[in-house]
Motif scaffolding. Structure first.
Motif, PDB file in Angstrom:
ATOM      1  N   LYS A  97      26.964  36.291  54.363  1.00 56.73           N
ATOM      2  CA  LYS A  97      27.084  37.991  55.187  1.00 56.73           C
ATOM      3  C   LYS A  97      28.033  37.442  53.310  1.00 56.73           C
ATOM      4  O   LYS A  97      28.182  36.703  52.761  1.00 56.73           O
ATOM      5  N   PHE A  98      27.859  38.827  53.033  1.00 56.51           N
ATOM      6  CA  PHE A  98      29.148  39.130  51.860  1.00 56.51           C
ATOM      7  C   PHE A  98      30.351  38.150  51.918  1.00 56.51           C
ATOM      8  O   PHE A  98      30.872  39.494  52.321  1.00 56.51           O
ATOM      9  N   THR A  99      30.667  37.650  51.820  1.00 58.25           N
ATOM     10  CA  THR A  99      31.876  37.429  51.737  1.00 58.25           C
ATOM     11  C   THR A  99      33.015  37.428  50.803  1.00 58.25           C
ATOM     12  O   THR A  99      33.323  36.397  49.688  1.00 58.25           O
ATOM     13  N   PHE A 100      33.994  37.597  50.639  1.00 60.45           N
ATOM     14  CA  PHE A 100      35.417  37.733  50.108  1.00 60.45           C
ATOM     15  C   PHE A 100      36.704  37.029  50.172  1.00 60.45           C
ATOM     16  O   PHE A 100      37.192  37.511  51.649  1.00 60.45           O
ATOM     17  N   SER A 101      37.253  36.211  50.085  1.00 67.44           N
ATOM     18  CA  SER A 101      38.815  35.872  50.546  1.00 67.44           C
ATOM     19  C   SER A 101      40.190  35.017  49.595  1.00 67.44           C
ATOM     20  O   SER A 101      39.520  35.136  48.230  1.00 67.44           O
ATOM     21  N   ILE A 102      40.690  35.176  49.937  1.00 65.86           N
ATOM     22  CA  ILE A 102      42.433  34.968  49.711  1.00 65.86           C
ATOM     23  C   ILE A 102      43.019  34.121  49.743  1.00 65.86           C
ATOM     24  O   ILE A 102      43.476  34.691  50.862  1.00 65.86           O
ATOM     25  N   SER A 119      28.044  35.231  47.485  1.00 65.15           N
ATOM     26  CA  SER A 119      27.068  36.557  47.668  1.00 65.15           C
ATOM     27  C   SER A 119      25.601  36.202  47.488  1.00 65.15           C
ATOM     28  O   SER A 119      25.297  35.893  46.447  1.00 65.15           O
ATOM     29  N   PRO A 120      25.513  36.343  48.278  1.00 65.22           N
ATOM     30  CA  PRO A 120      23.527  36.021  48.920  1.00 65.22           C
ATOM     31  C   PRO A 120      22.583  36.790  48.267  1.00 65.22           C
ATOM     32  O   PRO A 120      22.013  36.181  48.092  1.00 65.22           O
ATOM     33  N   TYR A 121      23.275  37.835  47.859  1.00 65.66           N
ATOM     34  CA  TYR A 121      22.749  39.197  47.521  1.00 65.66           C
ATOM     35  C   TYR A 121      22.113  38.866  45.870  1.00 65.66           C
ATOM     36  O   TYR A 121      22.761  38.420  45.127  1.00 65.66           O
ATOM     37  N   GLY A 122      20.564  38.538  45.462  1.00 64.80           N
ATOM     38  CA  GLY A 122      20.486  37.463  44.725  1.00 64.80           C
ATOM     39  C   GLY A 122      21.029  38.012  43.140  1.00 64.80           C
ATOM     40  O   GLY A 122      20.861  37.526  41.933  1.00 64.80           O
ATOM     41  N   ARG A 123      21.557  39.202  42.531  1.00 68.60           N
ATOM     42  CA  ARG A 123      21.679  40.015  41.426  1.00 68.60           C
ATOM     43  C   ARG A 123      23.680  39.261  41.589  1.00 68.60           C
ATOM     44  O   ARG A 123      23.653  39.689  40.629  1.00 68.60           O
ATOM     45  N   LEU A 179      49.554  53.906  35.858  1.00 74.18           N
ATOM     46  CA  LEU A 179      49.346  54.674  34.408  1.00 74.18           C
ATOM     47  C   LEU A 179      48.207  54.313  34.488  1.00 74.18           C
ATOM     48  O   LEU A 179      47.600  55.891  32.579  1.00 74.18           O
ATOM     49  N   GLY A 180      47.228  54.728  35.479  1.00 76.32           N
ATOM     50  CA  GLY A 180      45.759  55.606  35.530  1.00 76.32           C
ATOM     51  C   GLY A 180      44.831  54.282  34.967  1.00 76.32           C
ATOM     52  O   GLY A 180      43.499  54.632  33.960  1.00 76.32           O
ATOM     53  N   GLU A 181      45.174  53.064  34.633  1.00 73.53           N
ATOM     54  CA  GLU A 181      43.898  52.094  34.203  1.00 73.53           C
ATOM     55  C   GLU A 181      43.073  51.882  35.595  1.00 73.53           C
ATOM     56  O   GLU A 181      43.325  51.659  36.468  1.00 73.53           O
ATOM     57  N   THR A 182      41.835  51.653  34.503  1.00 74.85           N
ATOM     58  CA  THR A 182      40.706  51.673  35.401  1.00 74.85           C
ATOM     59  C   THR A 182      41.048  49.631  35.328  1.00 74.85           C
ATOM     60  O   THR A 182      40.940  49.059  34.963  1.00 74.85           O
ATOM     61  N   PRO A 183      40.485  49.269  37.219  1.00 72.70           N
ATOM     62  CA  PRO A 183      40.869  48.255  37.167  1.00 72.70           C
ATOM     63  C   PRO A 183      39.461  47.581  36.374  1.00 72.70           C
ATOM     64  O   PRO A 183      38.528  47.740  36.356  1.00 72.70           O
ATOM     65  N   GLN A 184      39.604  45.924  36.083  1.00 69.85           N
ATOM     66  CA  GLN A 184      39.018  45.613  35.542  1.00 69.85           C
ATOM     67  C   GLN A 184      37.984  44.120  36.015  1.00 69.85           C
ATOM     68  O   GLN A 184      39.206  43.414  36.928  1.00 69.85           O
ATOM     69  N   VAL A 185      37.057  43.561  35.895  1.00 68.58           N
ATOM     70  CA  VAL A 185      36.381  42.424  35.942  1.00 68.58           C
ATOM     71  C   VAL A 185      37.037  41.318  35.226  1.00 68.58           C
ATOM     72  O   VAL A 185      37.796  41.164  34.813  1.00 68.58           O
ATOM     73  N   ILE A 186      37.798  40.501  36.588  1.00 64.63           N
ATOM     74  CA  ILE A 186      38.531  39.078  36.059  1.00 64.63           C
ATOM     75  C   ILE A 186      37.066  37.683  36.464  1.00 64.63           C
ATOM     76  O   ILE A 186      37.225  36.376  35.772  1.00 64.63           O
ATOM     77  N   MET A 187      36.015  37.981  36.878  1.00 70.05           N
ATOM     78  CA  MET A 187      35.053  37.087  37.333  1.00 70.05           C
ATOM     79  C   MET A 187      34.352  37.509  37.864  1.00 70.05           C
ATOM     80  O   MET A 187      34.228  38.200  38.771  1.00 70.05           O
ATOM     81  N   SER A 188      32.982  37.195  37.213  1.00 67.95           N
ATOM     82  CA  SER A 188      31.262  37.313  37.521  1.00 67.95           C
ATOM     83  C   SER A 188      30.594  36.528  37.449  1.00 67.95           C
ATOM     84  O   SER A 188      30.823  35.748  36.442  1.00 67.95           O
ATOM     85  N   GLU A 189      29.155  37.093  38.234  1.00 70.19           N
ATOM     86  CA  GLU A 189      28.228  36.313  37.875  1.00 70.19           C
ATOM     87  C   GLU A 189      26.682  36.652  38.040  1.00 70.19           C
ATOM     88  O   GLU A 189      26.955  37.368  39.182  1.00 70.19           O
ATOM     89  N   THR A 190      25.237  36.228  37.617  1.00 74.30           N
ATOM     90  CA  THR A 190      24.253  36.777  38.265  1.00 74.30           C
ATOM     91  C   THR A 190      23.499  36.756  39.390  1.00 74.30           C
ATOM     92  O   THR A 190      22.073  37.016  38.882  1.00 74.30           O
ATOM     93  N   ILE A 191      23.394  35.502  39.682  1.00 73.78           N
ATOM     94  CA  ILE A 191      23.354  35.020  40.744  1.00 73.78           C
ATOM     95  C   ILE A 191      23.170  34.981  42.028  1.00 73.78           C
ATOM     96  O   ILE A 191      24.839  34.719  41.441  1.00 73.78           O
TER      97      ILE A 191
END
Lengths: 280, 253
Positions: B89-94, B120-124, B205-217
């Motif tokens: 499953k797609f899983t996220f924890s803090i 993130s099991p989904y290959g993207r 202030l209407g600012e857009t949430p920003q990416v702080i972590m990412s991968e493509t695999i």
């Protein structure tokens, strides 16, 4: 602690306007604490060619979402006990007058803190994408174009270079498509190396960086034979024009040059130090 | 008819009879309506993993020839019960939702940390966004401003070095971990070092949430340490300052 899972992470559907579909999600609380949650759906558009997205503030007037759970509505708070899961069934209704094009959404499960309206501290939310192609023609033919194919590094040596191929494909249709094909590297019209492309979604009228299956950076290690090469993309119904590049024997040439310079310098030094002899 | 022809004729009849006796009818499933067509060789009714206090069961119901078939060069597992382990499953924890910066002393930066983890099991791959509901604020409405870093060059979308004790504000750093060892995987493109910080995107202030972590695999249990840093000037009003931080995890499409 926040520890949440959702499955499936993405739903992709081509559907005729005037119909609806449902998707059952399994939401799991993996922590040993109960968590208060609610659900929401947000529409988004792609932002760049690296799969970044931008959420929209507007509500799509042609696609409406609701939950089919008998005791839960979209946006309603619910408690998920520790180490337990819950099935949430999302229903999407596409209106009959919906334009024939794509719309992209994320189904979110959001953590909320019922003890404080200000919710100090950290909280989490997890999302699963829903990609919808609304069209009366459910068999859209793909149409791609190679937007760019960069081969790095710029200076390519036969020994000390690892080549990387960075390719960006453009979807020229109004519906998301997956490119199925290969990156082919030829030398002297002979196939040198083939990479299978990772069939990632390329959204409607959008382009995306595409990676190689089993080798995300599409990299090739030396040594190589020197000379001209070509790289091209071959998909089911599209073959790109070839991109030419040259690999040069720079390191052997440099080595020979250095040897020559050493020999030349040595000879010059030798002739300077040799005493000159005068005949009597 | 001579003897040889007779044997040939009998053999032919035998072969034909064997063929017809072994024929089985092919049954397929077809369902259609105005908006869909389903054509399948079979229709599974249920499949997967079931368990209770006294048993664990995996099954596939409705599948033609379910089960495991072993050959000298292959193992075939036929049926939906065998893919339950591959469908992570797609899983996220803090790990810690409580961020305590304690008592802030002017020009003595204070930090707190927690760890986020994603599968993130989904290959993207995946992306993790962060934003704050508003700046750190007290009951009187005074705020600790978002940091602009040492060279006044950082924002919610651009990182900057923040090491000087005379640089005030509130910001975050993220560094990818392997177990507890910092590797920068997934975060180095947003925060090159542990001394690079950004502001949180400010929802008020209407600012857009920003990416702080990412991968493509696809990844399993990929972690990052989030550092929250605050430094105040001697002129900062006293009081309890607080806000809330939201991390959003989504798969890449």
């Amino acid at each position: 602690m926040f520890n949440l899972s959702i499955s499936p992470p993405q739903t992709e559907i081509a559907i005729i306007p005037g119909t609806s579909f449902t998707q059952a999600y399994q939401v799991t609380n993996n922590s040993n604490q109960a968590v208060y949650l609610n659900t929401s759906v947000s529409e988004w558009i792609p932002q760049d060619s690296f799969s970044s997205i931008q959420y929209l503030d507007q509500t799509n007037p042609h696609i409406s979402f609701s939950l089919l759970n008998s005791n839960l509505n979209l946006g309603q708070d619910f408690l998920l006990p520790p180490n337990s899961d819950r099935q949430i069934i999302l229903k999407a209704v596409i209106s009959k007058d919906a334009p024939e094009k794509d719309a992209y959404f994320t189904f979110f499960v959001n953590q909320i803190d019922q003890t404080s309206t200000d919710n100090p501290g950290a909280s989490g939310r997890i999302g699963a994408h829903v990609l919808i192609s609304a069209s009366t023609n459910l068999n859209q033919k793909p149409k791609f174009n190679l937007k760019s194919l960069l081969i790095t590094p710029k200076i390519k040596d036969i020994f000390f270079t690892n080549l990387s191929f960075h390719l960006e494909l453009e979807n020229q249709t109004g519906f998301f498509q997956k490119p199925i094909g290969q990156l082919i590297i030829n030398k002297s019209d002979q196939e040198f190396k083939t990479f299978d492309l990772d069939s990632q979604n390329i959204l409607a009228n959008h382009s995306r960086q595409i990676y190689c299956l089993d080798n995300p950076s599409c990299s090739l290690k030396g040594p190589f034979w020197p000379g001209p090469y070509t790289a091209s993309i071959k998909l089911d119904n599209y073959t790109s024009p070839p991109v030419n590049f040259v690999i040069l024997p720079l390191s052997p040439l440099a080595f020979i040059l250095i040897l020559f310079l050493i020999y030349f310098t040595f000879n010059k030094l030798k002739s300077k130090t040799k005493p000159s002899s005068n005949s009597a | 008819m001579n003897h040889k022809s007779y044997i040939l004729f009998l053999t032919f009849c035998f072969i034909l009879t064997s063929y017809f006796l072994n024929l089985k009818s092919i049954v397929a499933q077809r369902f259609d309506s105005d908006s869909y067509i389903i054509e399948m060789g079979n229709l599974n009714m249920t499949g997967g993993r079931k368990d209770s206090g006294s048993f664990n069961l995996t099954d596939t119901v409705g599948q033609n020839a379910p089960g495991q078939y072993d050959g000298s060069t292959f193992i075939l597992k036929s049926g939906f019960q065998y893919i339950h382990d591959t469908l992570l499953k797609f899983t996220f924890s803090i790990d810690d939702l409580s961020i305590e910066l304690d008592t802030l002393i002017p020009e003595f930066p204070t930090t707190d940390t927690n760890t986020i983890t994603i599968t993130s099991p989904y290959g993207r791959g995946y992306q993790i966004y962060a934003h704050q509901n508003h700046s750190l604020k007290n009951m009187s409405g005074y705020t600790i401003p978002d940091t602009t870093c040492d060279s006044s060059d950082c924002s919610e979308s651009v990182h900057g070095l923040w090491t000087q004790t005379t640089t005030y504000g509130f910001g975050l750093n993220a560094v990818g971990l392997n177990d507890t060892n910092p590797t920068g995987v997934g975060t180095s493109q947003y925060f090159p070092t542990t001394d690079h910080f950004r502001q949180f995107a400010n929802y008020e202030l209407g600012e857009t949430p920003q990416v702080i972590m990412s991968e493509t695999i696809s990844v399993k249990d990929r972690s990052a340490q989030i550092t929250y840093k605050a430094n105040i000037s001697p002129l900062q009003s006293s009081g309890n300052y607080q806000n809330s931080i939201t991390f959003t995890a989504i798969p890449n499409y």
